[in-house]
Structure formats: structure tokens, C-alpha cells
Enzyme design. Structure first.
Site, PDB file in Angstrom:
ATOM      1  N   ASP A 102      -7.596 -13.096  -4.496  1.00 24.83           N
ATOM      2  CA  ASP A 102      -7.736 -12.922  -3.057  1.00 24.83           C
ATOM      3  C   ASP A 102      -8.431 -14.163  -2.516  1.00 24.83           C
ATOM      4  O   ASP A 102      -9.305 -14.728  -3.180  1.00 24.83           O
ATOM      5  CB  ASP A 102      -8.612 -11.695  -2.787  1.00 24.83           C
ATOM      6  N   ASP A 201      -6.277 -13.466   2.864  1.00 25.43           N
ATOM      7  CA  ASP A 201      -6.807 -12.459   3.774  1.00 25.43           C
ATOM      8  C   ASP A 201      -6.568 -12.872   5.231  1.00 25.43           C
ATOM      9  O   ASP A 201      -6.769 -14.044   5.591  1.00 25.43           O
ATOM     10  CB  ASP A 201      -8.324 -12.359   3.504  1.00 25.43           C
ATOM     11  N   GLU A 254      -1.781 -11.781   4.246  1.00 25.74           N
ATOM     12  CA  GLU A 254      -1.975 -10.557   5.008  1.00 25.74           C
ATOM     13  C   GLU A 254      -1.952 -10.945   6.479  1.00 25.74           C
ATOM     14  O   GLU A 254      -2.714 -11.802   6.913  1.00 25.74           O
ATOM     15  CB  GLU A 254      -3.319  -9.919   4.655  1.00 25.74           C
ATOM     16  N   HIS A 323      -6.521  -1.185  -0.560  1.00 22.83           N
ATOM     17  CA  HIS A 323      -7.949  -0.849  -0.469  1.00 22.83           C
ATOM     18  C   HIS A 323      -8.411  -0.603   0.968  1.00 22.83           C
ATOM     19  O   HIS A 323      -9.574  -0.246   1.167  1.00 22.83           O
ATOM     20  CB  HIS A 323      -8.767  -1.980  -1.085  1.00 22.83           C
ATOM     21  N   ASP A 324      -7.540  -0.831   1.948  1.00 23.39           N
ATOM     22  CA  ASP A 324      -7.917  -0.626   3.352  1.00 23.39           C
ATOM     23  C   ASP A 324      -7.275   0.613   3.959  1.00 23.39           C
ATOM     24  O   ASP A 324      -7.522   0.943   5.119  1.00 23.39           O
ATOM     25  CB  ASP A 324      -7.458  -1.813   4.214  1.00 23.39           C
TER      26      ASP A 324
HETATM   27  O1  TEU Z   1      -8.400  -6.723   6.204  1.00 23.49           O
HETATM   28  C1  TEU Z   1      -8.032  -7.130   7.484  1.00 23.49           C
HETATM   29  C2  TEU Z   1      -7.901  -6.070   8.420  1.00 23.49           C
HETATM   30  O2  TEU Z   1      -7.297  -6.255   9.424  1.00 23.49           O
HETATM   31  C3  TEU Z   1      -8.559  -4.820   8.099  1.00 23.49           C
HETATM   32  O3  TEU Z   1      -9.874  -4.930   8.450  1.00 23.49           O
HETATM   33  C4  TEU Z   1      -7.924  -3.780   8.841  1.00 23.49           C
HETATM   34  O4  TEU Z   1      -7.989  -4.036  10.208  1.00 23.49           O
HETATM   35  C5  TEU Z   1      -8.677  -2.562   8.597  1.00 23.49           C
HETATM   36  O5  TEU Z   1      -8.980  -2.452   7.251  1.00 23.49           O
HETATM   37  C6  TEU Z   1      -7.853  -1.448   8.970  1.00 23.49           C
HETATM   38  O6  TEU Z   1      -8.728  -0.449   8.969  1.00 23.49           O
HETATM   39  C7  TEU Z   1      -8.846  -7.691   5.347  1.00 23.49           C
HETATM   40  C8  TEU Z   1      -9.286  -7.061   4.046  1.00 23.49           C
HETATM   41  O7  TEU Z   1      -8.180  -6.463   3.421  1.00 23.49           O
HETATM   42  C9  TEU Z   1     -10.399  -6.105   4.330  1.00 23.49           C
HETATM   43  O8  TEU Z   1     -10.779  -5.394   3.187  1.00 23.49           O
HETATM   44  C10 TEU Z   1     -11.550  -6.899   4.877  1.00 23.49           C
HETATM   45  O9  TEU Z   1     -12.572  -6.039   5.268  1.00 23.49           O
HETATM   46  C11 TEU Z   1     -11.138  -7.741   6.084  1.00 23.49           C
HETATM   47  O10 TEU Z   1      -9.927  -8.446   5.887  1.00 23.49           O
HETATM   48  C12 TEU Z   1     -12.179  -8.781   6.368  1.00 23.49           C
HETATM   49  O11 TEU Z   1     -12.156  -9.764   5.373  1.00 23.49           O
END
Ligand code: TEU
Ligand code: CA
Length: 544
Positions: A102, A201, A254, A323-324
Site C-alpha cells: 500500500d 491510496d 484507489e 478494510h473500509d
Molecule cells: O480510504 C479512502 C477513503 O475514501 C475512505 O476513507 C472512505 O471514504 C471511507 O473508508 C469510506 O468509509 C483510504 C484507505 O483505504 C482508508 O483505510 C484510509 O483511512 C484513508 O484512505 C486515508 O488514508
């Protein structure tokens, strides 16, 4: 053959996402770690995957579980040492598994040396970030943060810094050539260690065109100033030309708030930017603009969205959870009577689509959302911040609790269930996040022993895809059907497959095409030939 040796390794790859904190704990401190991952490489090999995407393992104070990096060239001691990481890379290589890391470059941790120097007044490092004075007692602009609240925090010097995520994650200033040099140097550092690529990311927001006020937007005021800017495309093209193209990398970005057309610009092969893009539209099928405010899930909309992305992108990065997001059986399947059938259906669907399939740790077991009894059990900074925002909206505790528990990212972050013991085989200590009670039957040990388990279905499906030219490289075409049943073909030179996915919990009459059912999540004797059963998945072959 020349053609196959020049072929990009990732074109037929299946990628498995590891969230290191929750995967496997080797030393009993309750936190997953790199030696834990190494101990499970044989499991991953046996599953049949080709590469792992590792969520961040760099040094980090861990406010956003590693998405707040304080040193890009070191490993977070909670996860192990640089030697452990090198061992992970070399052991994986021996097993034929690639490692994709990542890379979080929109922001660093506020504890990164660069930011600390900037706060101390070092002019060089102040230019690495966005520091601005307030405007007559107000913030420098009206932008909102992805985690709720405003995007600016005041420093002790009285000025403010920009952070699109938490205040522990100050945004880097990509207008500064020194930032470009630092980060490309970091990319090279890791590629030289033998990793195979990056998952970048929030890559489509890194370049801010201006810091002007944004149009007021209920979710994210300001986004028109930083989403998919020309400057962002330029940066990615330069990363590609100057760094990535020198290695055999796979780069998946992403991309938030992305539409198919914009995603094409980021990932079409001839534009030499990214190899693939993670989009969100199917994840947001049941949200009202912001994921915290949900609406009913309609399979027909889900299908429509998937179909649109299949039609538009050269190489869609397909995923149903990460994971989100909440767990896919909770999101698009059924956690009651049809838990097993729907988990298998989602597996079949994900591996039948055109593109690069990703699975997330535990998805192959049919793991479900966390069974948290209250907000106290949560650990995610996003959930804390949203709770504060919802408080400001004067929502009472019971309402906030309901809203947050069904959507919190911690739903997908509960430890992987390896067996039914107290620590689920994840840890011998106290786990950092509550383990789901359904570890008693959703776990690797028991599913390995059951021929008809979800885990064994994943293995068979992965094996099937690997041996199917049509699934790996074939064209895609949707076939008319009831709107909540997804039927499509995958076709290569000498094979046409009809894929049937009943995304509902009732029988569905459909038209059947093709000659012979060659794969299904219902046993031979259970299947019907006049309709699809609840959450039925089947592949029908036809000679061409
Ligand atoms: O996620 C980006 C992101 O847009 C997320 O925050 C999303 O909006 C949210 O999870 C939806 O609920 C990335 C990573 O995958 C995330 O784990 C990080 O927290 C974020 O970037 C910041 O680096
Ligand atoms: Ca540990």
C-alpha cells in the site's frame, strides 16, 4: 512463446488483501504482524492466490491503522522489523506469490519528521504541506474532511494546516518538486527490495488545483478543486515513466468519487498511468450520498452498476469487500438461512467478472460483520469522528449507535478466524479488536475439513478460473434477464460460458442457455432446471 513472456504478470492474477493488524498475531500482543503473515503463506499458496496486497506496515503512530505513515522506509515495530519484511518478500517469492504494498501519498502522519520540522518552522519542510493563515478568524477555506468535520486544524503558531482525513494526517503539497523526489525515491526503495507494485491510496485527490472555497456539498465541500485534476494525471504519468515502468509493476489506484469515464482516463493502457482502478459505485449502492445514511439495497441496481463498469474499463479491479467496507455477505448477500449459499454466490460472481479479482482476508470463509455490542468496542478513528459529527447534529446515543455499528469499518477489521479457540487462532493474547462469536463455526480449521465449505468453494472457484481462458481473458456480455438476476457470458476463442447469479433469496425463473452446467453452488441433485434457487450461482458451458 514471446507473447506470453512479455505478458504482464498481473493480467491473470488473483490478489488477496491482508490487513496486517487483523491477520495473524505471532507474539501474543493481540496485534497481527509480519511473522504471523509469513506463517500463513502456505495457507495462501494452497488457496491459490498469486499476489498479496498488504495494507500499510510502515512506521506509524497508528491513528488510522497505518494509513498515517511517519517513516516510509521503516517497519512499524508492532508488525516486526525490516528483516521480517525482507523475509516475507523472499519467502513469498519462493512460493510464487508477489507482494504489492500500500502506498499512502496524499498525506503523511503529523508525527512524520517532515511535518515535525515544518511545525518547528523549517522553511523547506513548511513547503511539504499546506499551511495557511485563517481568513479574519475563519478557516482558510470551507473544505470538509472525509472523516467528518472540517479539513483544517490550527497549529500552535496560529496558522492552519490542511488535512482531507483526520487531523493526524496532514496533506502533502504535490506542487513541490521536493515532495515528488522524496516519494519517488521511496517507491524505488521498495521496488528494489523486490515488491511487485503498489496499491495507491486515494490517488485521484493528491493534487490540489487551488485552495479556493468549494461549492457547498453535503458530503465533501471542496472536492471540485482536487478530484481527478490535470496535475494529478501529470504526476501519475511521471511516476509511471520515471519509476514504475523500470520494474514489472502492477499499480492499482484507489479512486474516490470516480465515474467510469474518469476511471478510464486514469487506467486506459495507452495512457500509461495506472494499471487498474478501484471504484466505489457498487459499494455505495445502498447509501444516500454518504455511507452513514443508508437506503435499501436493490440487487437490480447493484447489477446495473457492475455491468456499466464491466462495459467501460479495460481492466476493472473487482472487489466486494475491503478494510473500509462492511462484509460482503452483510452487504449483498444474506447472513441468515442463505449465509453459505450467498457467500459462495458472491465468490462466483467476483471471479467470473472481467478484470483482476481481489479478495479480502476472511472473505473466503464467509466472515460476517463484527458483533459489537456498543460504540465502546470500536477502534476506528473514522467512527469516532463521525460520532462527533452526528453529536453536533444532535442525534441521540441510540440513533448514533445504530447508524455507526452497521457501517463502521471495524466490521471488516475483526481478526481472521483461524479456529474456534478463544483467540480464534489469531492470538494467544487479548485481541486489539473484538473477535466475532461466530468463530465457533466460521473458521479456517473447520472449513478446511468440510468439503462443501465456503473456503473449499473458493479454492475450487480459483482453480476453475485459472484453467478457464474464457474467465481470465474472454469478452463480457450481459444477457437479458429479470433485473435482480445477473446473467452474462464470458467468451474466448473456443469457449463460451454462461454465468448465472441469482442475487435474491427467492426462486427465480429465467431462460437457460448453453449445454451443460459445469460449476454451481448447489449440488447436482439439488439444482433445478426450470428456475434458479435462492442465491444460486452456476456456470453453463456451450460449444462454439
Ligand atoms: O480510504 C479512502 C477513503 O475514501 C475512505 O476513507 C472512505 O471514504 C471511507 O473508508 C469510506 O468509509 C483510504 C484507505 O483505504 C482508508 O483505510 C484510509 O483511512 C484513508 O484512505 C486515508 O488514508
Ligand atoms: Ca503481534
Amino acid at each position: 512463446m514471446a507473447a506470453s513472456s512479455t505478458k504482464k504478470w498481473w493480467k491473470n492474477a488473483i490478489i488477496y488483501q491482508i490487513y496486517p493488524r487483523s491477520f495473524c498475531d505471532s507474539n501474543g500482543d493481540g496485534i497481527g504482524d509480519i511473522p504471523g503473515i509469513i506463517s500463513k503463506l502456505p495457507y495462501l499458496k494452497d488457496l491459490g492466490i498469486d499476489a498479496i496486497w498488504l495494507s500499510p506496515v510502515y512506521s506509524s503512530p497508528g491513528y488510522d491503522n497505518g494509513y498515517d505513515i511517519s517513516d516510509y522506509k521503516n517497519i512499524n515495530p508492532e508488525f516486526g522489523t525490516m528483516e521480517d519484511m525482507e523475509r516475507l518478500i523472499s519467502r513469498s517469492k519462493r512460493l510464487g506469490i508477489k507482494v504489492v504494498m500500500d502506498l499512502v501519498i496524499n498525506h503523511t502522519s503529523d508525527e512524520h519528521e517532515w511535518f515535525q520540522k515544518a511545525l518547528a518552522g523549517d522553511p523547506k519542510y513548511r513547503e511539504y504541506y499546506y499551511f495557511r493563515d485563517g481568513k479574519g478568524g475563519r478557516l482558510p477555506n470551507n473544505w470538509g474532511s472525509f472523516f467528518g468535520g472540517r479539513a483544517w486544524t490550527k497549529t500552535d503558531n496560529g496558522d492552519y494546516y490542511l488535512h482531507l482525513f483526520s487531523k493526524k494526517q496532514p496533506d502533502l503539497n504535490w506542487h513541490n518538486p521536493d515532495v515528488y523526489k522524496e516519494i519517488t525515491d521511496i517507491m524505488q526503495f521498495w521496488l528494489d527490495k523486490g515488491i511487485a507494485g503498489f496499491r495507491c491510496d486515494v490517488i485521484n485527490i493528491i493534487y490540489k488545483e487551488s485552495l479556493a472555497d468549494g461549492k457547498r456539498h453535503f458530503a465533501l465541500t471542496g472536492k471540485e478543486h482536487y478530484l481527478n485534476t490535470d496535475g494529478c494525471h501529470d504526476l501519475i504519468r511521471r511516476f509511471n515513466e520515471e519509476v514504475w515502468s523500470k520494474y514489472k509493476t502492477f499499480i492499482v489506484g484507489e479512486a474516490v468519487f470516480i465515474t467510469p469515464d474518469k476511471a478510464k482516463l486514469l487506467s486506459d493502457e495507452d495512457r500509461k498511468e495506472l494499471d487498474a482502478v478501484f471504484f466505489f459505485e457498487h459499494m455505495d449502492v445502498d447509501s444516500r450520498g454518504i455511507k452513514w445514511f443508508k437506503k435499501k439495497y436493490h440487487p437490480s441496481k447493484f447489477i446495473k452498476i457492475l455491468d456499466k463498469w464491466q462495459e467501460t474499463l479495460d481492466v476493472p479491479a473487482n472487489y466486494l469487500e475491503n478494510h473500509d467496507q462492511i462484509r460482503s455477505v452483510n452487504h449483498f448477500g444474506n447472513t441468515g438461512k442463505y449465509w453459505e449459499k450467498s457467500a459462495k454466490l458472491l465468490c462466483g460472481l467476483n471471479f467470473s467478472l472481467r478484470g483482476v479479482p481481489f479478495i479480502y482476508e476472511g472473505e473466503e470463509l464467509g466472515m460476517t460483520n463484527g458483533d459489537f455490542s456498543g460504540l465502546r468496542e470500536l477502534r476506528d478513528i473514522e467512527s469516532f469522528n463521525i460520532n462527533q459529527s452526528l453529536k453536533r447534529l444532535l442525534l441521540v446515543h441510540s440513533v448514533r449507535r445504530r447508524i455507526i455499528l452497521r457501517t463502521t469499518r471495524d466490521n471488516a477489521r475483526t481478526p481472521v478466524q483461524w479456529d474456534s479457540s478463544e483467540g480464534a487462532g489469531f492470538t494467544t493474547g487479548q485481541p486489539w479488536l473484538k473477535i466475532n462469536a461466530n468463530k465457533s463455526y466460521i473458521n479456517v480449521e473447520s472449513e478446511s475439513q468440510d468439503e462443501n465449505s465456503i473456503l473449499n468453494f473458493y479454492k475450487k472457484m480459483i482453480e476453475f478460473r485459472k484453467n478457464s481462458q474464457a474467465l481470465q481473458e474472454g469478452s463480457y456480455r450481459r444477457i437479458a434477464s429479470p433485473s435482480d438476476v445477473y446473467i452474462f457470458t464470458r467468451e474466448s476463442t473456443d469457449e463460451r460460458l454462461y454465468i448465472y447469479c441469482n442475487l435474491t433469496s427467492i426462486n427465480r425463473a429465467v431462460e437457460f442457455y448453453g449445454d451443460k452446467v459445469i460449476f454451481s453452488n448447489y449440488g447436482d441433485n439439488e439444482r433445478e432446471d426450470f428456475y434458479l434457487k435462492p442465491y444460486e450461482y452456476r456456470i453453463v458451458a456451450s460449444n462454439i
